[in-house]
Design a protein around this motif. Structure first.
Motif, PDB file in Angstrom:
ATOM      1  N   GLY A 116       0.764  -1.241   0.000  1.00  0.00           N
ATOM      2  CA  GLY A 116       0.000   0.000   0.000  1.00  0.00           C
ATOM      3  C   GLY A 116       0.791   1.285   0.000  1.00  0.00           C
ATOM      4  O   GLY A 116       0.235   2.351   0.276  1.00  0.00           O
ATOM      5  N   ARG A 117       2.077   1.245  -0.320  1.00  0.00           N
ATOM      6  CA  ARG A 117       2.857   2.480  -0.381  1.00  0.00           C
ATOM      7  C   ARG A 117       4.046   2.286  -1.304  1.00  0.00           C
ATOM      8  O   ARG A 117       4.437   1.155  -1.603  1.00  0.00           O
ATOM      9  N   VAL A 118       4.613   3.405  -1.743  1.00  0.00           N
ATOM     10  CA  VAL A 118       5.872   3.330  -2.489  1.00  0.00           C
ATOM     11  C   VAL A 118       7.025   3.208  -1.494  1.00  0.00           C
ATOM     12  O   VAL A 118       6.867   3.459  -0.298  1.00  0.00           O
ATOM     13  N   GLY A 119       8.173   2.826  -1.996  1.00  0.00           N
ATOM     14  CA  GLY A 119       9.320   2.663  -1.119  1.00  0.00           C
ATOM     15  C   GLY A 119       9.959   3.980  -0.739  1.00  0.00           C
ATOM     16  O   GLY A 119       9.791   5.004  -1.412  1.00  0.00           O
ATOM     17  N   GLN A 120      10.708   3.940   0.342  1.00  0.00           N
ATOM     18  CA  GLN A 120      11.538   5.062   0.762  1.00  0.00           C
ATOM     19  C   GLN A 120      13.003   4.639   0.630  1.00  0.00           C
ATOM     20  O   GLN A 120      13.325   3.446   0.645  1.00  0.00           O
ATOM     21  N   ALA A 121      13.878   5.625   0.501  1.00  0.00           N
ATOM     22  CA  ALA A 121      15.294   5.307   0.335  1.00  0.00           C
ATOM     23  C   ALA A 121      15.797   4.398   1.447  1.00  0.00           C
ATOM     24  O   ALA A 121      16.587   3.475   1.213  1.00  0.00           O
ATOM     25  N   GLU A 122      15.313   4.633   2.660  1.00  0.00           N
ATOM     26  CA  GLU A 122      15.771   3.845   3.811  1.00  0.00           C
ATOM     27  C   GLU A 122      15.375   2.375   3.681  1.00  0.00           C
ATOM     28  O   GLU A 122      16.089   1.493   4.169  1.00  0.00           O
ATOM     29  N   ASP A 123      14.234   2.101   3.049  1.00  0.00           N
ATOM     30  CA  ASP A 123      13.800   0.711   2.885  1.00  0.00           C
ATOM     31  C   ASP A 123      14.839  -0.098   2.120  1.00  0.00           C
ATOM     32  O   ASP A 123      15.127  -1.255   2.453  1.00  0.00           O
ATOM     33  N   VAL A 124      15.394   0.508   1.089  1.00  0.00           N
ATOM     34  CA  VAL A 124      16.387  -0.173   0.261  1.00  0.00           C
ATOM     35  C   VAL A 124      17.765  -0.118   0.911  1.00  0.00           C
ATOM     36  O   VAL A 124      18.509  -1.098   0.907  1.00  0.00           O
ATOM     37  N   ALA A 125      18.100   1.015   1.484  1.00  0.00           N
ATOM     38  CA  ALA A 125      19.412   1.182   2.119  1.00  0.00           C
ATOM     39  C   ALA A 125      19.600   0.227   3.290  1.00  0.00           C
ATOM     40  O   ALA A 125      20.727  -0.230   3.543  1.00  0.00           O
ATOM     41  N   ASN A 126      18.535  -0.079   4.004  1.00  0.00           N
ATOM     42  CA  ASN A 126      18.640  -1.009   5.130  1.00  0.00           C
ATOM     43  C   ASN A 126      19.186  -2.357   4.679  1.00  0.00           C
ATOM     44  O   ASN A 126      20.047  -2.951   5.338  1.00  0.00           O
ATOM     45  N   LEU A 127      18.674  -2.849   3.547  1.00  0.00           N
ATOM     46  CA  LEU A 127      19.158  -4.133   3.045  1.00  0.00           C
ATOM     47  C   LEU A 127      20.577  -4.004   2.505  1.00  0.00           C
ATOM     48  O   LEU A 127      21.413  -4.887   2.713  1.00  0.00           O
ATOM     49  N   ALA A 128      20.869  -2.914   1.808  1.00  0.00           N
ATOM     50  CA  ALA A 128      22.214  -2.729   1.276  1.00  0.00           C
ATOM     51  C   ALA A 128      23.251  -2.727   2.396  1.00  0.00           C
ATOM     52  O   ALA A 128      24.297  -3.382   2.291  1.00  0.00           O
ATOM     53  N   ALA A 129      22.979  -1.989   3.466  1.00  0.00           N
ATOM     54  CA  ALA A 129      23.905  -1.948   4.597  1.00  0.00           C
ATOM     55  C   ALA A 129      24.065  -3.333   5.218  1.00  0.00           C
ATOM     56  O   ALA A 129      25.170  -3.725   5.615  1.00  0.00           O
ATOM     57  N   PHE A 130      22.976  -4.085   5.296  1.00  0.00           N
ATOM     58  CA  PHE A 130      23.014  -5.454   5.816  1.00  0.00           C
ATOM     59  C   PHE A 130      23.945  -6.320   4.963  1.00  0.00           C
ATOM     60  O   PHE A 130      24.791  -7.055   5.488  1.00  0.00           O
ATOM     61  N   LEU A 131      23.812  -6.237   3.644  1.00  0.00           N
ATOM     62  CA  LEU A 131      24.618  -7.065   2.749  1.00  0.00           C
ATOM     63  C   LEU A 131      26.088  -6.662   2.760  1.00  0.00           C
ATOM     64  O   LEU A 131      26.966  -7.491   2.481  1.00  0.00           O
ATOM     65  N   LEU A 132      26.372  -5.411   3.076  1.00  0.00           N
ATOM     66  CA  LEU A 132      27.756  -4.958   3.114  1.00  0.00           C
ATOM     67  C   LEU A 132      28.493  -5.426   4.360  1.00  0.00           C
ATOM     68  O   LEU A 132      29.716  -5.546   4.353  1.00  0.00           O
ATOM     69  N   LYS A 133      27.769  -5.707   5.422  1.00  0.00           N
ATOM     70  CA  LYS A 133      28.415  -6.036   6.689  1.00  0.00           C
ATOM     71  C   LYS A 133      29.077  -7.412   6.650  1.00  0.00           C
ATOM     72  O   LYS A 133      28.503  -8.382   6.167  1.00  0.00           O
ATOM     73  N   PRO A 134      30.289  -7.539   7.186  1.00  0.00           N
ATOM     74  CA  PRO A 134      30.972  -8.834   7.194  1.00  0.00           C
ATOM     75  C   PRO A 134      30.264  -9.871   8.048  1.00  0.00           C
ATOM     76  O   PRO A 134      30.480 -11.068   7.869  1.00  0.00           O
ATOM     77  N   GLU A 135      29.416  -9.425   8.980  1.00  0.00           N
ATOM     78  CA  GLU A 135      28.659 -10.383   9.802  1.00  0.00           C
ATOM     79  C   GLU A 135      27.708 -11.230   8.954  1.00  0.00           C
ATOM     80  O   GLU A 135      27.277 -12.310   9.380  1.00  0.00           O
ATOM     81  N   ASN A 136      27.390 -10.746   7.774  1.00  0.00           N
ATOM     82  CA  ASN A 136      26.445 -11.450   6.900  1.00  0.00           C
ATOM     83  C   ASN A 136      27.188 -12.047   5.700  1.00  0.00           C
ATOM     84  O   ASN A 136      26.797 -11.897   4.554  1.00  0.00           O
ATOM     85  N   SER A 137      28.256 -12.760   6.032  1.00  0.00           N
ATOM     86  CA  SER A 137      29.215 -13.180   5.014  1.00  0.00           C
ATOM     87  C   SER A 137      28.880 -14.510   4.348  1.00  0.00           C
ATOM     88  O   SER A 137      29.716 -15.072   3.631  1.00  0.00           O
TER      89      SER A 137
END
Length: 232
Positions: A192-213
């Protein structure tokens, strides 16, 4: 503290990624046409359409992650698209990413666990009219993601892509320029809504972290459900 290169951190999703990484104490370098107005960021001028990449040689030592955020939205009926439209989308979305990764590959290999995050679109796996040019380029990004993930896995370099739907950023301002357009765009999505930059950035930051290797070779939708759900 990690070292992260965000290409296109001056606005939108790239800005939000940089903001999160800086808040977590990492060193963040922005390569884009405009400087990012963000405390703590290091700005360098680079343009995906200008074939000059020597600026990346200023980076010394290891790089722990790259997020390549430049993009384009060219929506036209197929008969109105020119080969120049296709070439421009490909240069911005694909060749720019290739050049950045090649320029920084040696630095990525110096890290114990580095990560590359690229950006596709929901329109690749979900056919949408008027998206022929951008979907073609982003389809190439998905192929590049999986191929590089396989090739670079022996260096412990992870490569993933995010496939957003319509997100409220400067890139999409013409599509979301009025409250009515925002509301109509939101109604197309199951959530029911369009995305916000933070919605996408949250996943990008997650994928960049070495904890999620242990995540690589994936194309992950952040699309409000539009890519896989039908609610009516």
């Amino acid at each position: 503290m990690g070292v992260y290169v965000i290409v296109g951190a001056s606005q939108g999703i790239g800005y939000s990624i940089a903001e999160q990484l800086i808040a977590a104490g990492h060193r963040v370098l922005n390569f884009s046409r405009k400087a990012a107005d963000l405390a703590g960021i290091e700005n360098y001028t680079w343009d995906a359409l200008q074939e000059e990449d020597s600026i990346f040689s200023s980076i010394q030592g290891s790089v722990d992650g790259i997020a390549y955020c430049p993009g384009s939205i060219v929506l036209k009926p197929f008969h109105r698209l020119t080969t120049t439209d296709f070439e421009l989308d490909f240069k911005i979305n694909v060749l720019g990413a290739v050049r950045v990764i090649q320029a920084l590959l040696a630095s990525l290999k110096q890290s114990n666990s580095s990560s590359i995050v690229l950006f596709s679109t929901v329109a690749v796996q979900t056919g949408m009219g008027f998206h022929a040019s951008i979907a073609s380029s982003k389809g190439a990004i998905e192929g590049l993601t999986r191929s590089l993930a396989a090739e670079l896995s022996s260096f412990k370099i992870r490569v993933n892509a995010i496939a957003p739907s319509l997100t409220q950023t400067p890139l999409a301002q013409n599509l979301l320029s009025t409250p009515e357009k925002v509301e109509a765009g939101g109604k197309r999505h199951p959530l029911g809504r369009v995305g916000q930059a933070e919605d996408v950035a949250n996943l990008a930051a997650f994928l960049l972290k070495p904890e999620n290797s242990w995540i690589t070779g994936q194309v992950i939708g952040v699309d409000g459900g539009i890519g896989s759900l039908r609610t009516v």
